[in-house]
Scaffold this active site. Structure first.
Site, PDB file in Angstrom:
ATOM      1  N   CYS A 173       5.285 -25.773  26.185  1.00  0.00           N
ATOM      2  CA  CYS A 173       6.475 -26.594  26.403  1.00  0.00           C
ATOM      3  C   CYS A 173       7.607 -25.788  27.021  1.00  0.00           C
ATOM      4  O   CYS A 173       8.191 -26.176  28.036  1.00  0.00           O
ATOM      5  CB  CYS A 173       6.930 -27.204  25.077  1.00  0.00           C
ATOM      6  N   CYS A 178       7.361 -28.854  29.273  1.00  0.00           N
ATOM      7  CA  CYS A 178       8.501 -29.773  29.180  1.00  0.00           C
ATOM      8  C   CYS A 178       9.790 -29.217  29.779  1.00  0.00           C
ATOM      9  O   CYS A 178      10.479 -29.910  30.536  1.00  0.00           O
ATOM     10  CB  CYS A 178       8.761 -30.126  27.721  1.00  0.00           C
ATOM     11  N   LYS A 181       9.608 -28.460  33.630  1.00  0.00           N
ATOM     12  CA  LYS A 181       9.347 -29.768  34.251  1.00  0.00           C
ATOM     13  C   LYS A 181      10.608 -30.613  34.306  1.00  0.00           C
ATOM     14  O   LYS A 181      10.958 -31.184  35.343  1.00  0.00           O
ATOM     15  CB  LYS A 181       8.228 -30.474  33.471  1.00  0.00           C
ATOM     16  N   TYR A 313       0.109 -38.002  33.341  1.00  0.00           N
ATOM     17  CA  TYR A 313       1.550 -37.805  33.478  1.00  0.00           C
ATOM     18  C   TYR A 313       1.901 -36.448  34.063  1.00  0.00           C
ATOM     19  O   TYR A 313       2.883 -36.315  34.805  1.00  0.00           O
ATOM     20  CB  TYR A 313       2.260 -38.038  32.138  1.00  0.00           C
ATOM     21  N   GLU A 317       4.178 -36.387  37.304  1.00  0.00           N
ATOM     22  CA  GLU A 317       5.484 -35.756  37.153  1.00  0.00           C
ATOM     23  C   GLU A 317       5.657 -34.621  38.158  1.00  0.00           C
ATOM     24  O   GLU A 317       6.678 -34.528  38.851  1.00  0.00           O
ATOM     25  CB  GLU A 317       5.658 -35.237  35.730  1.00  0.00           C
ATOM     26  N   HIS A 581      28.220 -52.249  27.003  1.00  0.00           N
ATOM     27  CA  HIS A 581      28.353 -52.747  28.371  1.00  0.00           C
ATOM     28  C   HIS A 581      29.210 -51.808  29.212  1.00  0.00           C
ATOM     29  O   HIS A 581      30.194 -51.270  28.716  1.00  0.00           O
ATOM     30  CB  HIS A 581      29.004 -54.134  28.326  1.00  0.00           C
ATOM     31  N   GLU A 586      21.572 -51.937  27.298  1.00  0.00           N
ATOM     32  CA  GLU A 586      22.071 -53.244  26.868  1.00  0.00           C
ATOM     33  C   GLU A 586      21.064 -54.352  27.165  1.00  0.00           C
ATOM     34  O   GLU A 586      21.024 -55.379  26.465  1.00  0.00           O
ATOM     35  CB  GLU A 586      23.390 -53.518  27.593  1.00  0.00           C
TER      36      GLU A 586
END
Length: 606
Positions: A173, A178, A181, A313, A317, A581, A586
């Protein structure tokens, strides 16, 4: 059968919920053969299973819940000569956890998980526990155990990639996963914003040029700082950090080899295997010329014309950010993109990739790579021949258990799956109970850093503290950092339909333009849009069983909603929540269009 409990698990082989319940039942029978027996009534497909349901329900003809059960699996419990309806997958897991949960008096300095692992305070070994692997899960577990008073050692030794890439403490990672990346993905997103959005917001159009070498240096410097911080943290926790390769030489003995080849031995009462995995290699003529995700983040120069081989992925990615950073990118895909994720969302990701310049070769595999100077010529199974500067293979990962010496631990070989991963029950090997495993090395568990960390923390507290909480692998949120980011929790629409039947599933959807993209002519011309989807169970008051989001900041948005999912939120709970908002999150509080209605999911206005 006197004295035994019989678990009868009925379902169809392609159903992941049946497979999970089957795993629970067979694990119980393996762990406690004198107390439990598993009996499987397995159908080859869903239609065959449903055709048998009426007959299966007659095992408990007077139980109303059993008679209304329509999903896979259907589980019965027989004890004391009487058969009762247990339920489905979740019910079976909950029942097993309740039966196996240790009382608080069983925990403490010699606590156990499912089986007594033989630990005593006066064990006489060098360490209470040795953690094999210094990745995210191993480090978290080791520090927590040390905090609870255990004498701990961490072994971490990086075997170079086939291209010779090496790195420091922290695991995949931090070094080749991670962290780099996400940083390189961010670089690509920044470039896109400058090219497509800045002028629309009044900024003079910049002459955008990316400097790969400068980015690489900053990324690698950040990683090195993390490597140093981890070493300091281990030292401050009183943990012995051994930059050595470990191999079991006996049930409680590890042979450890340093980088100079010097071999010594250490002993321990317990072991935690946290070795993770390494990328699969490309087994074709010339496959040695390809790089993988262990190499991409430390390339000295921009990768140029890139071929990404793979559809998961990692492939998408990496292919996404190198394309965003200016490299001509092609993705070679054997079958479909992102298998296991929601197909509607994946189709939108595929459309987005193509619109942003990624070329797709679908249904094609590489057959040969030829190297001529700096140019790589790739031959495809469809007869295609194309030239590239870099070939990146990302066709999956395999558990890094080869050479771990588990054959030297009595019983442990029985707990090694065919794919090299470890089959554990609550992170404990059933046939070698003093050996535990966490993270990507576990069979059938999500290969995600936070999962390894949380499992490691909970294991540490069960072994050396007063904890009895087991890892919950359900409804784990994740994000795929493709150019169009994808956040997901729970079931895809297809999985929900397979489990519950289409008549019991409702999907609420919306397709909309994020406000931050509303002024961009470039995005409008490409048709860039965000997408929100809730998959709901009609039989449980529209409980949300699947959450899917495509758009900016997917990780940040999905993380918050994962709390609601864990607490069993319904569609009504989402709709009754006041949104913030104007944000994309939302949208999940205003979803009203159902997919079944056939109405347009496109949203206009505020």
């Amino acid at each position: 059968m006197a004295g035994k409990r019989l678990l009868t698990v009925c379902g169809w082989t392609g159903c992941k919920f049946y497979q999970k319940a089957k795993g629970v039942a067979t694990a119980l029978s393996a762990l406690y053969p004198a107390d439990y027996e598993a009996r499987l009534d397995e159908s080859p497909d869903r239609d065959t299973y449903r055709g048998k349901l009426d007959a299966l329900r007659q095992k408990t003809p007077t139980d109303a819940k059993a008679q209304s059960h329509t999903s896979s699996p259907l589980v019965f419990l027989t004890e004391g000569g009487a058969t009762s309806y247990l339920g489905g997958c979740d019910d079976t897991v909950a029942w097993a956890r309740a039966r196996l949960s240790p009382s608080t008096t069983e925990n403490g300095s010699n606590g156990i998980c499912n089986q007594n692992d033989g630990f005593t305070k006066d064990h006489g070994f060098d360490y209470d526990v040795v953690v094999i692997g210094g990745g995210s899960g191993g480090l978290a577990c080791s520090k927590e155990m040390a905090k609870l008073g255990a004498k701990v050692a961490v072994l971490d030794y990086v075997k170079p990639s086939p291209q010779g890439t090496k790195w420091g403490l922290g695991g995949t990672c931090v070094n080749v996963g991670c962290i780099p990346k996400k940083l390189m993905h961010t670089a690509a997103i920044l470039g896109e914003a400058m090219r497509d959005d800045a002028a629309a917001f009044g900024w003079a159009s910049p002459d955008v040029k990316h400097n790969w070498a400068a980015m690489r240096e900053r990324v690698q410097n950040h990683i090195k700082s993390l490597n140093f911080q981890y070493r300091v943290a281990l030292r401050e926790a009183g943990i012995s950090y051994l930059n050595k390769l470990g191999e079991f030489a006996g049930p409680n003995t590890l042979k450890v080899t340093d980088k100079k080849g010097k071999v010594t031995q250490i002993t321990s009462a317990r072991f935690v295997v946290a070795v993770g995995g390494r990328p699969n290699r490309l087994d074709i003529p010339g496959g040695e010329h390809a790089i993988d995700s262990d190499d991409i983040f430390s390339l000295e120069k921009a990768p140029g014309r890139v071929l990404c081989i793979g559809a998961g992925y990692i492939a998408l990615e990496c292919g996404g950010f190198v394309n965003g950073l200016g490299s001509s990118t092609t993705a070679m895909v054997r079958s479909i993109l992102l298998r296991g994720f929601d197909r509607e969302c994946v189709d939108k990701i595929q459309t987005h990739l193509v619109a942003h310049g990624v070329k797709l070769q679908i249904g094609v595999t590489p057959t040969k790579i030829e190297k001529n100077g700096d140019v790589l010529t790739v031959h495809g199974s469809d007869g295609s021949v194309n030239e590239y500067d870099t070939v990146l293979v990302a066709t999956g990962r395999k558990a890094d258990t080869t050479g771990l010496g588990l054959d030297n631990v009595p019983g442990a070989a029985k707990d090694v799956a065919q794919n090299g991963k470890l089959k554990a029950v609550d992170e404990q090997l059933p046939h070698a109970p003093h050996v535990y495993a966490i993270g990507d090395v576990l069979d059938g568990r999500p290969e995600l850093t936070p999962v390894a960390i949380e499992a490691g923390l909970r294991l540490a507290r069960r072994l050396f503290g007063a904890g009895n909480e087991r890892m919950d692998y359900e409804n784990v949120a994740t994000t795929v950092f493709t150019p169009l980011e994808y956040g997901a929790i729970g079931l895809s629409e297809d999985e929900a339909t397979e489990s519950l039947g289409a008549e019991n599933v409702e999907c609420y959807i919306s397709e909309f333009t994020p406000l931050e993209h509303a002024l961009s002519d470039a995005r409008s011309a490409r048709g860039d849009a965000a997408f929100a989807k809730l998959v709901c169970d009609k039989t449980q008051d529209l409980k949300v069983i699947g959450f899917h989001y495509l758009g900016p900041n997917a990780g940040e948005i999905t993380q918050g909603f994962s709390v609601a999912m864990r607490k069993g939120a319904t569609y009504g709970d989402f709709l009754g929540t006041v949104g913030i908002h104007p944000t994309v999150a939302e949208e999940f509080t205003t979803l009203t269009v159902t997919k079944a209605s056939g109405a347009s999911a496109a949203k206009g206005g505020c």
